[in-house]
Scaffold this motif. Sequence first.
Motif, PDB file in Angstrom:
ATOM      1  N   ILE A   1      -4.984  17.167 -45.371  1.00  0.00           N
ATOM      2  CA  ILE A   1      -4.873  15.751 -45.055  1.00  0.00           C
ATOM      3  C   ILE A   1      -4.214  15.624 -43.687  1.00  0.00           C
ATOM      4  O   ILE A   1      -3.145  16.193 -43.441  1.00  0.00           O
TER       5      ILE A   1
ATOM      6  N   LEU B   1      -4.121  11.620 -53.480  1.00  0.00           N
ATOM      7  CA  LEU B   1      -5.048  12.704 -53.157  1.00  0.00           C
ATOM      8  C   LEU B   1      -4.496  14.061 -53.594  1.00  0.00           C
ATOM      9  O   LEU B   1      -5.227  14.883 -54.165  1.00  0.00           O
TER      10      LEU B   1
ATOM     11  N   SER C   1      -1.747   9.677 -49.769  1.00  0.00           N
ATOM     12  CA  SER C   1      -1.603  11.138 -49.815  1.00  0.00           C
ATOM     13  C   SER C   1      -1.089  11.603 -51.174  1.00  0.00           C
ATOM     14  O   SER C   1      -1.502  12.661 -51.671  1.00  0.00           O
TER      15      SER C   1
ATOM     16  N   ARG D   1      -9.432  15.598 -44.755  1.00  0.00           N
ATOM     17  CA  ARG D   1      -9.530  14.143 -44.892  1.00  0.00           C
ATOM     18  C   ARG D   1      -8.494  13.503 -43.969  1.00  0.00           C
ATOM     19  O   ARG D   1      -7.314  13.829 -44.024  1.00  0.00           O
TER      20      ARG D   1
ATOM     21  N   THR E   1      -9.622   6.134 -44.971  1.00  0.00           N
ATOM     22  CA  THR E   1      -9.685   7.576 -44.759  1.00  0.00           C
ATOM     23  C   THR E   1     -11.109   7.997 -44.447  1.00  0.00           C
ATOM     24  O   THR E   1     -12.061   7.253 -44.687  1.00  0.00           O
TER      25      THR E   1
END
Length: 268
Positions: A168, A232, A229, A196, A258
């Motif tokens: 991320i 995810l 985050s 991502r 995102t």
Amino acid sequence: MARKAKHLLDELSRPGPHEVLRGDLALVGMPGVVHTPKSGLGLPAVAFGHGWLQPPARYRGLFRHLASWGIVVAAPGTQTGPLASHRLLASDLRTALDVCAGVRLGAGEISVDPDRLGLAGHGTGAGSAVLAAADDDRVHAVATLAAAQTRPFATEAARHCAMPSLHIVAGRDLVAPPASNADLIARTWGGPAQVRTIAKASHLGFAEGRHWSNLLVHGKSEHATQRVSRALLTAFFLVRLTGKTEYEPLLTEDVKGTEITHPEPAHT
């Protein structure tokens, strides 16, 4: 039919069903913290590496969040100075996994399955997590937040990592620009790797609260960045370490704000 990613984001951005306990790593002579569900046997565990100059306390909300979803989290509080060793932090991350997998935690009501171990980190701690994963075949999943380059190079260590990974990155990161470190790590990764980007995030957006290092490191704590985050990372580790594939759409579908930038999206 699989639930849409936005519904999973809403679910996994909230605390999970488990009450959370907090401990420390002092039993092995190492500063650091451990967050666990109140009880559970055969749990997954993740060792987390802090960013440059950042104490583990700046990720307390993330640790509590993962633990509330049934994931044990151990975070060494070593190598927090300006001349920190990335190699030594990687070694401490492996030691933290040893503690999780080899010691009955809590009041004996918590145990970790040694086949459900993962690594994560932020900034240089993310790079150290990659170094640790390259030398530890117990690790089955790695997630990074705004990964920064390390010495030895995380981009080279990534070649030796065959486990799935999620990287991320922050779209407004001036410390670890989106098109550099995480992208290179993902492209050299020896196994499945996804990048991502959170478009409006900064490097320190993943860290919580205020700290004197904000004077030296670009960015500030961002609730929106942390919300996305956390969800995810929770989905990633639940899928990869526990096989809960019902959360996979959050990892494969679009999420507002995102963009999945690796593998490159197919063009029609």
